[in-house]
Design an enzyme around this catalytic site. Sequence first.
Site, PDB file in Angstrom:
ATOM      1  N   CYS A   1      15.266   0.438   3.626  1.00  0.00           N
ATOM      2  CA  CYS A   1      13.992  -0.279   3.744  1.00  0.00           C
ATOM      3  C   CYS A   1      13.818  -0.937   5.097  1.00  0.00           C
ATOM      4  O   CYS A   1      12.716  -1.400   5.427  1.00  0.00           O
ATOM      5  CB  CYS A   1      13.890  -1.339   2.652  1.00  0.00           C
ATOM      6  SG  CYS A   1      14.314  -0.739   1.009  1.00  0.00           S
TER       7      CYS A   1
ATOM      8  N   CYS B   1       8.186  -8.073  -8.622  1.00  0.00           N
ATOM      9  CA  CYS B   1       8.644  -6.826  -8.005  1.00  0.00           C
ATOM     10  C   CYS B   1       7.521  -6.207  -7.165  1.00  0.00           C
ATOM     11  O   CYS B   1       6.369  -6.170  -7.600  1.00  0.00           O
ATOM     12  CB  CYS B   1       9.063  -5.817  -9.071  1.00  0.00           C
ATOM     13  SG  CYS B   1      10.234  -6.464 -10.299  1.00  0.00           S
TER      14      CYS B   1
ATOM     15  N   LYS C   1       5.231  -7.624  -1.613  1.00  0.00           N
ATOM     16  CA  LYS C   1       4.799  -7.851  -2.994  1.00  0.00           C
ATOM     17  C   LYS C   1       3.361  -7.423  -3.224  1.00  0.00           C
ATOM     18  O   LYS C   1       3.037  -6.846  -4.262  1.00  0.00           O
ATOM     19  CB  LYS C   1       4.967  -9.346  -3.331  1.00  0.00           C
ATOM     20  CG  LYS C   1       4.483  -9.730  -4.718  1.00  0.00           C
ATOM     21  CD  LYS C   1       5.301  -9.046  -5.792  1.00  0.00           C
ATOM     22  CE  LYS C   1       4.602  -9.037  -7.136  1.00  0.00           C
ATOM     23  NZ  LYS C   1       3.529  -8.058  -7.248  1.00  0.00           N
TER      24      LYS C   1
ATOM     25  N   HIS D   1       5.033  -1.460  -0.134  1.00  0.00           N
ATOM     26  CA  HIS D   1       6.349  -1.171   0.444  1.00  0.00           C
ATOM     27  C   HIS D   1       6.600   0.327   0.558  1.00  0.00           C
ATOM     28  O   HIS D   1       7.406   0.892  -0.185  1.00  0.00           O
ATOM     29  CB  HIS D   1       7.423  -1.843  -0.405  1.00  0.00           C
ATOM     30  CG  HIS D   1       8.804  -1.729   0.128  1.00  0.00           C
ATOM     31  ND1 HIS D   1       9.095  -1.592   1.471  1.00  0.00           N
ATOM     32  CD2 HIS D   1      10.016  -1.726  -0.518  1.00  0.00           C
ATOM     33  CE1 HIS D   1      10.398  -1.513   1.640  1.00  0.00           C
ATOM     34  NE2 HIS D   1      10.978  -1.582   0.442  1.00  0.00           N
TER      35      HIS D   1
END
Length: 397
Positions: A86, A209, A331, A335
Amino acid sequence: MRDVYLVGAGQTPFGAFPDRSYRDLFAEAYRAACDGVDHGIDAADVDEAVVGTLGVGGRQLGLSGPAVTEHVGLHNVPCSRVENACAAGGFAVRNAVQAIKSGFADVVVAGGYEVMTDLSDDVTKYWLGVSGETEWERLTGTTFSGVYAQMASAYMTEYEATTEDLSRVAVKNHANGATNPKAHLDFTCSLEDAVEAPTVADPLTLYHCCPTSDGAAVAILASEDVVGEYTNDRVRIAGVGAGSERVGLAERDSYTGISASQVAAETAYERAGVTPDDLDFAEVHDCFAIAELIAYEDLGFCEPGAAPGLLRDGTTEPDGDLPVNTSGGLKSKGHPIGATGTGQLVEAFEQLTGRAGDRQLENPQYGLTHNVGGSGGASVVHVLERERAADETGVAG
């Protein structure tokens, strides 16, 4: 070594785009970055390119960097791919900074992309899981939500934090993302929504998440020798730091801090000649709500255990002393793994050049971006500075 400047930055919206390819997304982000360069830029100006991606789903595993840069006319430009889970996009920017500081290049394109929503949930979990400890986490059935749930449980036990503290991260970042036209989850949520949402991995609920997203982001960097040819907005990469840590959570000394982020932040602050008190905003890696709380402490915003207090008293709200994740963060903004770190630089560039629209902060000078790979196996921090023009300060910036 020479100073490095961010002269343009752009991204696609983050979201689910079943009809678009990774090349198409990268091209949109590249065009947006070029459009942001005051005096224009073309392919002939670019000396090098660095692209970050995990390569979710197996598309173009080899030569994935040149596969996207050729699509935007950079086929004669040396290009390399960075994979640091990431943190791939953030490390792509770091590599670009190093290339310019070393004298190898004057203008470098650093970008990232990912297409994640065209796979089944099971396959997506597989691809995400390979960024954790493969033998003792992924192959035993642990997901990243499970790993971060362990971190959250340890933090809540050690510091008596609550589910409401985790949920305040979601409420703040969704409110910020609702003002960002590029955000994947561009809606608000209440504290009750976040607390009472279905459990994903106890104590983490659905609202704790981030989503899996498609998208791309690109930053264009230039040396101090040529920056004046491209822009009037002097956004300097004042400091960069990076760190690595054991990949598996069980191998670490602590579940409530990420040493890679601590090292990266200390290095970036030292190189920039600033402290956390000098920052006007930060974009931190909030893949799960607990990650934002831990980031506050790893980055020196507060002492260990004090992160919930920053949320409770509004310090990290847009009108607080240190706004965090004005973009909506992972959030809410989303992502897409390889694009995330570079996308943080896009938000920093827009804030420092007054282009953030409804999210615009008042006259910021210093911003920070913080990008983490996996559950903390790699981390990179950038400190950016808007250099004031002579007509603003009375002296040359």
